[in-house]
Design an enzyme around this catalytic site. Structure first.
Site, PDB file in Angstrom:
ATOM      1  N   GLY A  43      35.253  24.017  54.888  1.00 40.07           N
ATOM      2  CA  GLY A  43      35.282  25.390  54.382  1.00 40.07           C
ATOM      3  C   GLY A  43      36.303  26.309  55.019  1.00 40.07           C
ATOM      4  O   GLY A  43      36.811  27.221  54.362  1.00 40.07           O
ATOM      5  N   GLU A  97      35.507  29.389  61.724  1.00 37.48           N
ATOM      6  CA  GLU A  97      34.464  29.021  60.764  1.00 37.48           C
ATOM      7  C   GLU A  97      34.647  29.787  59.458  1.00 37.48           C
ATOM      8  O   GLU A  97      35.248  30.867  59.443  1.00 37.48           O
ATOM      9  CB  GLU A  97      33.082  29.368  61.336  1.00 37.48           C
ATOM     10  CG  GLU A  97      32.265  28.184  61.804  1.00 37.48           C
ATOM     11  CD  GLU A  97      31.775  27.278  60.684  1.00 37.48           C
ATOM     12  OE1 GLU A  97      32.290  27.352  59.540  1.00 37.48           O
ATOM     13  OE2 GLU A  97      30.878  26.483  60.943  1.00 37.48           O
ATOM     14  N   ASP A  98      34.088  29.243  58.395  1.00 36.05           N
ATOM     15  CA  ASP A  98      34.082  29.978  57.132  1.00 36.05           C
ATOM     16  C   ASP A  98      32.955  31.009  57.124  1.00 36.05           C
ATOM     17  O   ASP A  98      33.174  32.189  56.885  1.00 36.05           O
ATOM     18  CB  ASP A  98      33.982  29.024  55.934  1.00 36.05           C
ATOM     19  CG  ASP A  98      32.861  27.985  56.074  1.00 36.05           C
ATOM     20  OD1 ASP A  98      32.105  28.008  57.070  1.00 36.05           O
ATOM     21  OD2 ASP A  98      32.752  27.137  55.174  1.00 36.05           O
ATOM     22  N   ASP A 101      25.671  31.012  59.198  1.00 39.52           N
ATOM     23  CA  ASP A 101      24.409  31.201  58.494  1.00 39.52           C
ATOM     24  C   ASP A 101      23.285  31.174  59.531  1.00 39.52           C
ATOM     25  O   ASP A 101      23.048  32.162  60.213  1.00 39.52           O
ATOM     26  CB  ASP A 101      24.304  30.087  57.446  1.00 39.52           C
ATOM     27  CG  ASP A 101      23.166  30.269  56.476  1.00 39.52           C
ATOM     28  OD1 ASP A 101      22.947  31.401  56.021  1.00 39.52           O
ATOM     29  OD2 ASP A 101      22.495  29.277  56.155  1.00 39.52           O
ATOM     30  N   LYS A 129      26.471  36.022  58.143  1.00 36.65           N
ATOM     31  CA  LYS A 129      25.169  36.388  57.567  1.00 36.65           C
ATOM     32  C   LYS A 129      24.165  36.590  58.695  1.00 36.65           C
ATOM     33  O   LYS A 129      23.303  35.732  58.935  1.00 36.65           O
ATOM     34  CB  LYS A 129      24.649  35.258  56.667  1.00 36.65           C
ATOM     35  CG  LYS A 129      25.464  34.956  55.438  1.00 36.65           C
ATOM     36  CD  LYS A 129      24.712  33.860  54.681  1.00 36.65           C
ATOM     37  CE  LYS A 129      25.442  33.349  53.505  1.00 36.65           C
ATOM     38  NZ  LYS A 129      24.706  32.217  52.882  1.00 36.65           N
ATOM     39  N   PHE A 150      24.178  33.265  48.449  1.00 39.64           N
ATOM     40  CA  PHE A 150      25.013  32.066  48.558  1.00 39.64           C
ATOM     41  C   PHE A 150      26.375  32.378  47.965  1.00 39.64           C
ATOM     42  O   PHE A 150      26.496  32.765  46.813  1.00 39.64           O
ATOM     43  CB  PHE A 150      24.376  30.877  47.838  1.00 39.64           C
ATOM     44  CG  PHE A 150      25.046  29.574  48.178  1.00 39.64           C
ATOM     45  CD1 PHE A 150      24.692  28.872  49.322  1.00 39.64           C
ATOM     46  CD2 PHE A 150      26.052  29.060  47.358  1.00 39.64           C
ATOM     47  CE1 PHE A 150      25.317  27.679  49.646  1.00 39.64           C
ATOM     48  CE2 PHE A 150      26.684  27.857  47.682  1.00 39.64           C
ATOM     49  CZ  PHE A 150      26.312  27.170  48.822  1.00 39.64           C
ATOM     50  N   ASP A 157      32.327  26.128  49.206  1.00 36.45           N
ATOM     51  CA  ASP A 157      32.045  25.342  48.003  1.00 36.45           C
ATOM     52  C   ASP A 157      30.591  25.369  47.585  1.00 36.45           C
ATOM     53  O   ASP A 157      29.700  25.767  48.336  1.00 36.45           O
ATOM     54  CB  ASP A 157      32.426  23.880  48.257  1.00 36.45           C
ATOM     55  CG  ASP A 157      31.386  23.162  49.117  1.00 36.45           C
ATOM     56  OD1 ASP A 157      31.023  23.713  50.178  1.00 36.45           O
ATOM     57  OD2 ASP A 157      30.920  22.086  48.718  1.00 36.45           O
ATOM     58  N   ARG A 163      36.177  26.018  45.884  1.00 34.01           N
ATOM     59  CA  ARG A 163      36.893  26.344  47.124  1.00 34.01           C
ATOM     60  C   ARG A 163      38.215  27.041  46.844  1.00 34.01           C
ATOM     61  O   ARG A 163      38.746  27.756  47.682  1.00 34.01           O
ATOM     62  CB  ARG A 163      37.196  25.061  47.920  1.00 34.01           C
ATOM     63  CG  ARG A 163      35.979  24.341  48.469  1.00 34.01           C
ATOM     64  CD  ARG A 163      36.435  23.298  49.496  1.00 34.01           C
ATOM     65  NE  ARG A 163      35.431  22.283  49.760  1.00 34.01           N
ATOM     66  CZ  ARG A 163      34.438  22.412  50.630  1.00 34.01           C
ATOM     67  NH1 ARG A 163      34.297  23.534  51.308  1.00 34.01           N
ATOM     68  NH2 ARG A 163      33.576  21.434  50.828  1.00 34.01           N
TER      69      ARG A 163
END
Ligand code: 5GP
Ligand code: MG
Length: 177
Positions: A43, A97-98, A101, A129, A150, A157, A163
């Protein structure tokens, strides 16, 4: 039901501003100190590509692919699907990082890189998040906070798709989220 990805949450213009802001912070913190940048596949590949081109210090890049699962321990177990080739000993490391979570994967990855002898390990994420956090981990550099939704696009993705979107979309009518 086919996922509906028509709702744009974050525009490509907002993303560009976010990357510039994060790069400025990193540039002013590290100065000329060489940085080992470790994007987390898959990601983070687009964010990392945009970010490193705005960094001013000498940069080396190597990729990791990791996942985590909750095992017997409460913190979970790190699975390394692809490791870096470089030695992190004595290096200043920036994990890219993308999205963060629960924070499980990143906490395990950070601890592993510290154990390998990195001089410092900092975390940079495009999206965060905080409301979803299970492990208390805070990124050193954070782009844009999102709620409990989400998201796809800009590297993120759903089942391998979306993506390539230049913006961030919310997925609706998705039974797998
Ligand atoms: P965690 O922080 O829970 O250990 O794992 C975070 C990882 O789960 C991210 O790196 C990302 O791959 C995936 N993930 C978490 N939230 C989302 C999301 O909203 N969209 C997508 N596409 N992936 C997510
Ligand atoms: Mg990820």
């Amino acid at each position: 039901m086919k996922p509906d990805t028509s709702e744009i949450l974050i525009s490509s213009d907002e993303i560009r501003d976010m990357v510039a802001k994060v790069a400025d912070e990193i540039n002013s913190d590290y100065g000329d100190r060489p940085l080992l940048v470790i994007p987390v596949l898959t990601g983070a590949f687009i964010f990392a590509a945009d970010l490193v081109r705005l960094l001013k210090m000498p940069v080396e890049i190597d990729f990791m692919k990791v996942s985590s699962y909750v095992g017997q321990t409460s913190t979970g177990i790190l699975k390394i699907n692809k490791d870096i080739a470089v030695d992190v000993k004595g290096r200043d490391v920036l994990i890219v990082e993308d999205v963060i979570d629960t924070g499980r994967t990143l906490a395990l990855l950070r601890d592993m890189l510290k154990e390998r002898g990195a001089a410092s390990v900092k975390i940079c994420t495009a999206f965060d998040k905080p409301a979803r956090r299970v492990i208390d981990i805070r990124p050193d550099y954070s782009g844009i906070e999102v709620g409990d939704v989400f998201i796809v696009g800009y590297g993120l993705d759903l089942d391998g798709r979306y993506r390539d979107y230049g913006d961030i979309r919310i997925v609706k009518d998705n039974e797998e989220q």
